[in-house]
Motif scaffolding. Sequence first.
Motif, PDB file in Angstrom:
ATOM      1  N   ARG A  93       8.367  47.272 -45.717  1.00 20.41           N
ATOM      2  CA  ARG A  93       8.040  48.341 -46.657  1.00 20.41           C
ATOM      3  C   ARG A  93       7.619  47.784 -48.024  1.00 20.41           C
ATOM      4  NH1 ARG A  93       9.236  53.477 -45.578  1.00 20.41           N
ATOM      5  NH2 ARG A  93       7.442  53.725 -46.939  1.00 20.41           N
ATOM      6  N   GLY A  94       6.626  48.430 -48.591  1.00 18.30           N
ATOM      7  CA  GLY A  94       6.110  47.981 -49.884  1.00 18.30           C
ATOM      8  C   GLY A  94       5.233  46.738 -49.776  1.00 18.30           C
ATOM      9  N   GLY A  95       4.858  46.381 -48.532  1.00 15.27           N
ATOM     10  CA  GLY A  95       4.213  45.095 -48.278  1.00 15.27           C
ATOM     11  C   GLY A  95       2.756  44.966 -48.705  1.00 15.27           C
ATOM     12  N   SER A  96       2.144  46.018 -49.224  1.00 14.24           N
ATOM     13  CA  SER A  96       0.737  45.885 -49.632  1.00 14.24           C
ATOM     14  C   SER A  96       0.563  44.902 -50.787  1.00 14.24           C
ATOM     15  CB  SER A  96       0.151  47.235 -50.046  1.00 14.24           C
ATOM     16  OG  SER A  96       0.131  48.098 -48.954  1.00 14.24           O
ATOM     17  N   ASP A  97       1.562  44.834 -51.661  1.00 20.26           N
ATOM     18  CA  ASP A  97       1.498  43.847 -52.757  1.00 20.26           C
ATOM     19  C   ASP A  97       1.424  42.441 -52.157  1.00 20.26           C
ATOM     20  OD1 ASP A  97       2.075  45.978 -54.496  1.00 20.26           O
ATOM     21  OD2 ASP A  97       4.229  45.577 -54.442  1.00 20.26           O
ATOM     22  N   TYR A  98       2.245  42.246 -51.128  1.00 20.59           N
ATOM     23  CA  TYR A  98       2.305  40.937 -50.458  1.00 20.59           C
ATOM     24  C   TYR A  98       0.952  40.627 -49.813  1.00 20.59           C
ATOM     25  CZ  TYR A  98       4.768  37.286 -47.688  1.00 20.59           C
ATOM     26  OH  TYR A  98       5.205  36.105 -47.131  1.00 20.59           O
ATOM     27  N   SER A  99       0.340  41.614 -49.152  1.00 22.14           N
ATOM     28  CA  SER A  99      -0.995  41.407 -48.569  1.00 22.14           C
ATOM     29  C   SER A  99      -1.962  40.926 -49.637  1.00 22.14           C
ATOM     30  CB  SER A  99      -1.565  42.715 -47.998  1.00 22.14           C
ATOM     31  OG  SER A  99      -0.722  43.255 -47.034  1.00 22.14           O
ATOM     32  N   ALA A 100      -1.914  41.585 -50.802  1.00 26.54           N
ATOM     33  CA  ALA A 100      -2.851  41.242 -51.881  1.00 26.54           C
ATOM     34  C   ALA A 100      -2.662  39.792 -52.314  1.00 26.54           C
ATOM     35  CB  ALA A 100      -2.652  42.175 -53.072  1.00 26.54           C
ATOM     36  N   SER A 101      -1.406  39.356 -52.435  1.00 24.97           N
ATOM     37  CA  SER A 101      -1.231  37.984 -52.915  1.00 24.97           C
ATOM     38  C   SER A 101      -1.557  36.979 -51.813  1.00 24.97           C
ATOM     39  CB  SER A 101       0.155  37.768 -53.523  1.00 24.97           C
ATOM     40  OG  SER A 101       1.119  37.698 -52.540  1.00 24.97           O
ATOM     41  N   LEU A 102      -1.332  37.352 -50.553  1.00 27.09           N
ATOM     42  CA  LEU A 102      -1.710  36.450 -49.451  1.00 27.09           C
ATOM     43  C   LEU A 102      -3.229  36.250 -49.431  1.00 27.09           C
ATOM     44  CD1 LEU A 102       0.650  37.903 -46.700  1.00 27.09           C
ATOM     45  CD2 LEU A 102       0.698  35.540 -47.535  1.00 27.09           C
ATOM     46  N   VAL A 103      -3.955  37.346 -49.584  1.00 28.23           N
ATOM     47  CA  VAL A 103      -5.418  37.250 -49.571  1.00 28.23           C
ATOM     48  C   VAL A 103      -5.906  36.504 -50.822  1.00 28.23           C
ATOM     49  CG1 VAL A 103      -7.559  38.605 -49.654  1.00 28.23           C
ATOM     50  CG2 VAL A 103      -5.719  39.272 -48.098  1.00 28.23           C
ATOM     51  N   GLY A 104      -5.257  36.788 -51.953  1.00 29.72           N
ATOM     52  CA  GLY A 104      -5.604  36.100 -53.202  1.00 29.72           C
ATOM     53  C   GLY A 104      -5.436  34.598 -53.053  1.00 29.72           C
ATOM     54  N   ALA A 105      -4.288  34.192 -52.477  1.00 29.11           N
ATOM     55  CA  ALA A 105      -4.029  32.753 -52.306  1.00 29.11           C
ATOM     56  C   ALA A 105      -5.024  32.162 -51.310  1.00 29.11           C
ATOM     57  CB  ALA A 105      -2.597  32.525 -51.838  1.00 29.11           C
ATOM     58  N   ALA A 106      -5.327  32.895 -50.243  1.00 27.48           N
ATOM     59  CA  ALA A 106      -6.238  32.396 -49.206  1.00 27.48           C
ATOM     60  C   ALA A 106      -7.631  32.138 -49.780  1.00 27.48           C
ATOM     61  CB  ALA A 106      -6.320  33.391 -48.051  1.00 27.48           C
ATOM     62  N   LEU A 107      -8.036  32.960 -50.753  1.00 29.79           N
ATOM     63  CA  LEU A 107      -9.395  32.842 -51.292  1.00 29.79           C
ATOM     64  C   LEU A 107      -9.407  32.210 -52.684  1.00 29.79           C
ATOM     65  CD1 LEU A 107     -10.768  36.300 -50.111  1.00 29.79           C
ATOM     66  CD2 LEU A 107     -11.167  34.060 -49.068  1.00 29.79           C
ATOM     67  N   GLN A 108      -8.238  31.685 -53.096  1.00 31.15           N
ATOM     68  CA  GLN A 108      -8.126  31.063 -54.420  1.00 31.15           C
ATOM     69  C   GLN A 108      -8.687  32.002 -55.499  1.00 31.15           C
ATOM     70  OE1 GLN A 108      -6.701  27.689 -54.734  1.00 31.15           O
ATOM     71  NE2 GLN A 108      -6.511  28.672 -56.733  1.00 31.15           N
ATOM     72  N   ALA A 109      -8.125  33.199 -55.543  1.00 35.23           N
ATOM     73  CA  ALA A 109      -8.602  34.210 -56.501  1.00 35.23           C
ATOM     74  C   ALA A 109      -8.330  33.779 -57.934  1.00 35.23           C
ATOM     75  CB  ALA A 109      -7.894  35.539 -56.217  1.00 35.23           C
ATOM     76  N   GLU A 110      -9.136  34.322 -58.868  1.00 36.19           N
ATOM     77  CA  GLU A 110      -8.883  34.044 -60.297  1.00 36.19           C
ATOM     78  C   GLU A 110      -7.710  34.870 -60.786  1.00 36.19           C
ATOM     79  OE1 GLU A 110     -12.500  35.243 -62.232  1.00 36.19           O
ATOM     80  OE2 GLU A 110     -13.549  34.089 -60.688  1.00 36.19           O
ATOM     81  N   ALA A 111      -7.516  36.032 -60.164  1.00 38.43           N
ATOM     82  CA  ALA A 111      -6.410  36.906 -60.569  1.00 38.43           C
ATOM     83  C   ALA A 111      -6.094  37.868 -59.430  1.00 38.43           C
ATOM     84  CB  ALA A 111      -6.781  37.695 -61.821  1.00 38.43           C
ATOM     85  N   ILE A 112      -4.847  38.320 -59.419  1.00 34.04           N
ATOM     86  CA  ILE A 112      -4.436  39.357 -58.471  1.00 34.04           C
ATOM     87  C   ILE A 112      -3.987  40.541 -59.326  1.00 34.04           C
ATOM     88  CG2 ILE A 112      -2.722  39.994 -56.712  1.00 34.04           C
ATOM     89  CD1 ILE A 112      -2.608  36.834 -56.143  1.00 34.04           C
ATOM     90  N   GLU A 113      -4.610  41.688 -59.126  1.00 26.53           N
ATOM     91  CA  GLU A 113      -4.252  42.861 -59.924  1.00 26.53           C
ATOM     92  C   GLU A 113      -3.527  43.871 -59.046  1.00 26.53           C
ATOM     93  OE1 GLU A 113      -7.987  42.736 -63.105  1.00 26.53           O
ATOM     94  OE2 GLU A 113      -7.902  44.346 -61.619  1.00 26.53           O
ATOM     95  N   ILE A 114      -2.325  44.260 -59.465  1.00 33.78           N
ATOM     96  CA  ILE A 114      -1.541  45.254 -58.729  1.00 33.78           C
ATOM     97  C   ILE A 114      -1.625  46.555 -59.530  1.00 33.78           C
ATOM     98  CG2 ILE A 114       0.778  45.834 -57.858  1.00 33.78           C
ATOM     99  CD1 ILE A 114      -0.278  43.297 -56.515  1.00 33.78           C
ATOM    100  N   TRP A 115      -2.413  47.503 -59.035  1.00 38.13           N
ATOM    101  CA  TRP A 115      -2.592  48.778 -59.744  1.00 38.13           C
ATOM    102  C   TRP A 115      -1.576  49.788 -59.214  1.00 38.13           C
ATOM    103  CZ3 TRP A 115      -5.925  49.515 -63.807  1.00 38.13           C
ATOM    104  CH2 TRP A 115      -6.840  48.477 -64.045  1.00 38.13           C
ATOM    105  N   THR A 116      -0.791  50.386 -60.143  1.00 34.85           N
ATOM    106  CA  THR A 116       0.279  51.269 -59.713  1.00 34.85           C
ATOM    107  C   THR A 116       0.402  52.482 -60.636  1.00 34.85           C
ATOM    108  OG1 THR A 116       2.612  51.254 -59.074  1.00 34.85           O
ATOM    109  CG2 THR A 116       2.013  49.806 -60.903  1.00 34.85           C
ATOM    110  N   ASP A 117       1.578  53.113 -60.644  1.00 30.53           N
ATOM    111  CA  ASP A 117       1.731  54.370 -61.397  1.00 30.53           C
ATOM    112  C   ASP A 117       2.545  54.211 -62.682  1.00 30.53           C
ATOM    113  OD1 ASP A 117       4.173  53.898 -60.252  1.00 30.53           O
ATOM    114  OD2 ASP A 117       4.393  55.878 -59.333  1.00 30.53           O
ATOM    115  N   VAL A 118       2.806  52.963 -63.081  1.00 32.47           N
ATOM    116  CA  VAL A 118       3.486  52.722 -64.365  1.00 32.47           C
ATOM    117  C   VAL A 118       2.666  51.704 -65.149  1.00 32.47           C
ATOM    118  CG1 VAL A 118       5.888  53.281 -63.776  1.00 32.47           C
ATOM    119  CG2 VAL A 118       4.962  51.058 -63.122  1.00 32.47           C
TER     120      VAL A 118
END
Length: 456
Positions: free
Chosen positions: A208-233
């Motif tokens: 549960r709540g694992g979409s954040d984890y997906s984002a960072s896994l993909v970010g790390a896999a592609l050597q992203a410049e940044a990972i942005e977690i857009w939420t409600d706060v």
Amino acid sequence: MIVCKFGGTSVGDAEAIARTATIIAARRDRRPVVVVSALAGATNGLLAIAEQAARGQLIGALRAIEEMRERHLAQTQLLLAADQSVADDIASEISAMFDELAMLADALRTLGDLTPRSLDAIASLGEQISSVLVVAAFKLRGLPATHVDARQVVLTDERYTKAEPQPDAIAEAAQRIITPLLRDGLIPVMGGYIGSAKANGVTTTLGRGGSDYSASLVGAALQAEAIEIWTDVDGMLTADPRVVKGSQLIERIAFDEASELASFGAKVLHPNTISPAVTKGIPVWILNSRRPEGKGTLITFDAPRRAVTAIAGKSGVSLVKVRSPRMLLTEGFMRTLFAVFERHRTSVDVVATSEVSVSVTIDDAARLDELILELRELGDVTVERNRGIVSVVGTGLSDGGKAMACALTAVGDIRVHMLSLSSSGINLTVVVDGEQVSPAMQRLHAAFFGTDATCV
Ligand code: ADP
Ligand code: ASP
Ligand code: MG
């Protein structure tokens, strides 16, 4: 490139998805990969449907499926009204997924047994549907979006409902599937939370709540410049705003602080999100999709060193105590004890030991009965359910100031069942009665961040 992840409320309805499109349009030149959650509440709804069907209540489950179908189709119509033929195509694609859900529910009623594997098959539909809808909405707003099936990229082991990602396989798949799309100027959009077992291709989820984890896994896999977690706060705050009034934005926070806070209850970030980002040194932002102009929180290696950065807490924790006079001076006792938790794939949050006893807290009580049976072979076991933990986190917590003493004073007369300072020295945790989590958090927050703060 960057990875932008939008949580459930950020894709909760047509209006929210339209805001998401505007946010991505402003980031086009940074080559975004978009990761989306299911529409707010959809995963809870899907899991409830699965349980209802397995209990034999098929009519109730089918009724819930129809309500969910209507909600999704209504938002589809609102989002895609500008092109009715696209709206019709997407509506029928989404409707087919609800037909599949109805078939799965019927099969569960017949079997009467809800396995983790079938739970994942059902829970994954939320993200499968939302990602299709978001692609269509983006395209209609002039963004060159293209759908990526997350199950082709996020490869995992076969631990259904809590699958362990395989970073090397993910890196290979992401570079093979996503990189060419970015090169062609497209905006890949994929569902978070879901993946598939590398061994057999069966759908899995990351917990549960694992979409954040997906984002960072993909970010790390592609050597992203940044990972942005857009939420409600507005970002990571000094405490959960649902529990503490007056919680404040933390503009910069260290990876290890954010990781501790996430593990000890700050739900704004899935606890596993930080690790892939740290490995590749990728900054993580937490941003408010309702207020994209806000500063947000930046999580990096170098953040100000504060005695206390934030307070976190969670209830629903079980405290397990194993008492064994035999433990005295026996080598390997701890290894044997923790091997029991490992065998049952139950992670331990807080640990305290004395010469003859060990106390641990666990969050996931799914295997508690089996755990107790095995632990009884090592000594007397007592279990206290409905406990909670409250943590005070700061990189400078152990620097020798008054923060630690002050925190304990602030907890006051709330009964403390266990106390622990993490080995890193940045997290002081108390175990309290479940219903005392909120009052303890409020007292601690008032002491460190309130208008009459006594601990600064
Ligand atoms: P999303 O669906 O976007 O992933 P979540 O509901 O998972 O959103 O996480 C956002 C929520 O996390 C907030 O609404 C807030 O109530 C909660 N939260 C808990 N602790 C914190 C904290 N320290 N800072 C900000 N939000 C927090
Ligand atoms: N939709 C999933 C959940 O509700 C994953 C997520 O939102 O991060 O748990
Ligand atoms: Mg979340």
